[in-house]
Structure formats: C-alpha cells, structure tokens
Enzyme design. Structure first.
Site, short mmCIF file in Angstrom:
data_model
loop_
_atom_site.label_atom_id
_atom_site.label_comp_id
_atom_site.label_asym_id
_atom_site.label_seq_id
_atom_site.Cartn_x
_atom_site.Cartn_y
_atom_site.Cartn_z
N LYS A 53 -11.13 0.26 5.14
CA LYS A 53 -11.16 -1.83 5.08
C LYS A 53 -11.12 -2.12 5.85
CE LYS A 53 -10.37 -0.81 0.23
NZ LYS A 53 -10.83 -2.14 0.21
N ARG A 111 -15.01 4.00 -8.56
CA ARG A 111 -16.12 4.27 -10.03
C ARG A 111 -16.45 4.65 -10.52
NH1 ARG A 111 -20.52 -0.27 -7.18
NH2 ARG A 111 -17.95 -1.26 -6.74
#
Ligand code: BES
Ligand code: ZN
Ligand code: ZN
Length: 497
Positions: free
Chosen positions: A271, A345
């Site tokens: 990120k 996920r």
C-alpha cells in the site's frame, strides 16, 4: 459503576447534571421542581433565547441552589420526533462533555414526557453514556483524558426492570471496551500471537472454549488461505475458534467470523504510506467478534455460538505470498492470487468454510474491514450488508433499526461472480477490473459459505472514527466497536429468542 436513582434532580449530588430538553416543551413543565430550586433559571435561559432545545444543541450552566455545580442542557429536538438513537446521542453527549471537563461523577436525568417504554428509554440513554465512556490513550501523566467514574441515571419514579437493564448495558459496554482495546492496540503490541493471548485472558473466567489452530494444524486441515497470507510475517498466523454453548443439547449453532489482519501493509502489492496509516484497524472484525461472544456469554444467551477468528499480518518479505500464486483453500477450491492486498477474503474464506462444514450453523455472520470500495459507496455512515438470504436481510435490517448500527443491503449478483473467473484456478481473489469492488469481494466469500444462510458486513467505513466519521458522541476516537450490538440483536431476532 452505574446506578439508577429515583430522586429529585435538585438533590442529586454530582459533578454535572445532564438535562434533556425538547424544542417544543417548556423546561418548567417537565422539570418544575428543578427549575424552582434554580429560581427559574431554566425558564430564563429558554426565554432569553440562548437555548432552544434543538437537536445537537448544548449549554453548560453553573447554577446555585442545587446539589450539583454544573448543569448541561442538551437539546433533543421536537418531542414527537425523539427516537432511541436520539436518546443514545443524549447519553453520549453528557459523558463526552464530562470527559472533556475531566469530571468524576455525572448524573444523567432521564427524559420526561416521552411516549417510549421507560425501560427502552433507560437502555438507550445508558448505552449512549456508557459507550461514550471510553478512552484509548497512551499519553503519559495528566495529558490523558479520563473516563467518568460514576454514572447515575435519575428518574422521577421507580423504573421496574431498570436495574437489570442497567446491568445488561454494563456488560455490553464492557464488550465494547474489550473489543475496542483489541482493535485500537498498535500492530507492535497486537500481533496474532498477542491477540491469541488476550483472547485467552478475556475468556479465562467464562464458559467459552478457546481453541487455537497453529501453522501445523492449519496445514493439516488445508487452510492455505490463512497460511499463504501469513507467510510474509515473522509472527505465524493462527485460527482462533470460540465456542459458547448456551443452547439446549442438540440445538443448532450460530456462526460468526471476524477478519483479523493485525496489520495490512498490502503484502508485496504494498500500500501507499497514506493508505497504510490506519491498517492496525484491519483486525476490527475479529476484535468485535470477541466482543459479541463475550457479551453473549456474560448475558447467558440461550444459544450456541461459535466464532472463528483468522489472525494474520499481511506484510511484504522474502517469504511473502506472491501474485500469480495458486492457493488451495480449506473447501478444496483453488484461488489465483491477483493482488496480495486482497488478503482479507482469503483468510475469511477458510474460516467461513470451516464453520460451515464443521458446525453446520443456522446462519453465518461475518464482520470484516474488507474493501476500500465500500467506503467509497457508503462512507462512514453505515456498513455494507451482503447476504444470500432475504430472511437474513430482513432480520439484520430490523436489528440495525433497533440498535442504530446501520446497514445498507448491497446487491450480490451472478455478474460479480463472473468478474472473478480465472484462467488457471477456480477463481481469482480480485476482479479483472476495479468495478464493484465490495460486491466482488462478497461474491468471492459466497464461494465458501456452502449454501449456509449468511450475512457479510463490510465494516471498512465504520470500524474506526476517521475525519468524516462515524460521528456519534458515543463513538470516541479510534475503534468504534460497530456491529456488536447489531449482531447480538440480529441473533436474538433470527433465533426467535
Ligand atoms: N483492509 C483493506 C480494506 C480497507 C481499505 C479497509 C480502507 C479499511 C479502509 C483490504 O485488505 C484491501 O486492501 N482491499 C483492497 C482490495 C483490492 C486490492 C482489490 C482495496 O479495497 O483497495
Ligand atoms: Zn489488503
Ligand atoms: Zn485488509
């Protein structure tokens, strides 16, 4: 810590008395005795026009003639429009102000003249006050904001069932405290190992079994979603499973899964510094799931509750999982890694499939700071709700209305599944394009619930307080605990208890 009193407001001694007032009703009508003891001060303040009773309005006074040196007038708006959420906000404002003033004891007058069940009124005001009464701070010495030590709720008459309600709210507030502490703790202190330790402490005195699967067991079970994401960190991943058996012998399980990414740097798909800044909060789902199980056990809910918390750190390193990797998940499906930052996920999938297969729950609810896309869609106002069941949606929406922890049902359609088709594996962990990012993530998870009725709450926008919110006086800075009361209420509604 919190008490319920039936007494004259002028006689209650505290550091501050908080008084709820409406826009369309004279204080002298509802709080006659107090106004008289104050020599008509309330009437004067209103008639001079300095306080109108509008929602969001508050005024601090330094009266004489009563047992408290401060009165905080809090506006609730029109009397007929007052609902439970406005009462929560009132309780929250009272404590928020008291914390700023570093007060020790606060008396909160319960509203008068409302057409709402007195116990419900008390619960809402107490929830607001007690949820507001939390400070996360590593400041040293006097710089530290303090919590209020003593809260007294004052009514004119006795409230049957009031004391019991207050005890319940105290338990729930404690659940938020535990959950917020876990979520607020920086990654340096709260890695997967420390999280496990803290969870063991929380449940050491409660009828909750804590089972923890470490790397070897995870490998044996084939939980390569959790293992792969955890590979980049020096602290190995784990799956914590909490079992609370409050139901009758043979009654069904209710399942909860919480995303526990103790820090999300994005992995090799790292990120930016700005988007990484708050990623200690990426464990909020797991933290809030701990709060839910804690409250259920302390309140003695008559149901069997199981929670699975996959705990990892998503870091870039020589041992980190990589784009292009193909992972075999717990339920046998294979996943092509398109982006290492879509890690939530992957760990949620193993945990969901595990509960679905091993416990056959009546319903699965998951809480996850899953996507930036849900923040774009809904902001910090509500959580995204994705579900494969209209009944679950109905119950969750009802619970949201009751608790003020709002949700918005989002579509979960076949087209989102089409976006995660892979050439080399069963599915990919990200879509081919960025469209419908939150829906695609939900569709990915749906591959692992094995047909179980399921609700996915994407709490990325509401898990902690950012510049834009959630703005509630009962959500102090940092982790909110969003979802604890919502899911508890949902479980009550859905189980019919
Ligand atoms: N933890 C983030 C999601 C997130 C973003 C939570 C902002 C709270 C605030 C998640 O693991 C993530 O990085 N998601 C990516 C997915 C993308 C790579 C498909 C995202 O949302 O950008
Ligand atoms: Zn991520
Ligand atoms: Zn994440």
């Amino acid at each position: 810590m919190a008490k319920l009193l039936a007494a004259r407001l002028s006689k209650v001694s505290s550091d501050m008395l908080a008084l709820p007032l409406f826009k369309d009703t004279q204080p002298s009508k509802l709080f006659k005795e107090l106004d008289e003891a104050l020599g008509g001060l309330l009437t004067r303040v209103v008639s001079v026009g300095d306080f109108k009773g509008e929602e969001g309005e508050s005024l601090l006074l330094y009266p004489s003639g009563i047992a408290s040196p401060r009165i905080l007038l809090v506006g609730l708006g029109r009397k007929d429009d007052v609902d439970l959420e406005k009462l929560r906000v009132f309780g929250g404002v009272a404590v928020q102000r008291a914390k700023e003033l570093k007060l020790r004891k606060v008396a909160v007058a319960l509203p008068r003249g409302l057409d709402i069940d007195p116990v419900d009124q008390l619960r809402a005001v107490a929830e607001g006050a007690m949820l507001a009464n939390y400070v996360y701070s590593e400041k040293s010495g006097d710089m530290k904001e303090r919590e209020v030590e003593e809260l007294v709720f004052v009514s004119t008459a006795l409230t049957p069932g009031g004391d019991e309600t207050l005890r319940e709210v105290e338990v729930v507030a404690q659940a938020y405290r535990i959950a917020r502490d876990l979520a607020n703790a920086p990654a340096s202190k709260m890695n997967p190992a420390r999280f496990e330790e803290e969870v063991r402490k929380v449940f050491s005195q409660l009828p909750v079994d804590v089972k923890v699967f470490h790397r070897e067991e995870l490998e044996k079970m084939g939980m390569y979603g959790i293992i792969s994401v955890g590979k980049g960190s020096a602290v190995p991943p784990r799956l914590v499973v909490l079992e609370y058996r409050g139901g009758e012998e043979g009654s069904p399980w209710y399942g909860i899964v919480g995303k526990g990414v103790c820090f999300d740097a994005g992995g090799l798909g790292i990120k930016t510094a700005e988007s990484m800044r708050n990623m200690k909060f990426d464990k909020s789902g797991a933290a809030y799931a701990v709060g839910i199980v804690y409250a259920a056990a302390r309140l003695g809910l008559k149901m069997n509750l199981v929670a699975a918390l996959p705990l990892v750190e998503n870091l870039p390193s020589g041992s980190a999982y990589k784009p292009g990797d193909v992972i075999r998940m717990f339920n046998g499906k294979t996943v092509e890694v398109g982006h290492t930052d879509a890690e939530g996920r992957l760990i949620m999938a193993d945990a969901l499939a595990y509960l679905a297969q091993e416990y056959r729950p009546r319903v699965l609810v998951d809480l996850a700071t899953l996507t930036g896309a849900i923040v774009v869609a809904l902001g910090s106002v509500m959580a995204g709700l994705y579900t494969n069941s209209d009944d679950v949606a109905k119950a969750m929406e009802k619970a949201a209305k009751k608790t003020g922890e709002r949700v918005w049902r989002m579509p979960l359609v076949k087209e989102y599944h089409d976006l995660i088709k892979s050439d080399v594996a069963d599915i990919r962990n990200v879509g081919v394009v960025r469209s419908a990012g939150a829906g695609v993530a939900a569709a990915f998870l749906e591959n692992f619930v094995e047909g179980t009725p399921w609700a996915h709450l994407d709490i990325a926008g509401v898990a902690w307080v950012k510049e834009d919110g959630p703005k509630k006086p009962y959500y102090p800075k940092g982790a909110t605990g969003f979802g604890i009361r919502l899911v508890l209420e949902f479980l009550k509604i859905y189980s019919g208890s």
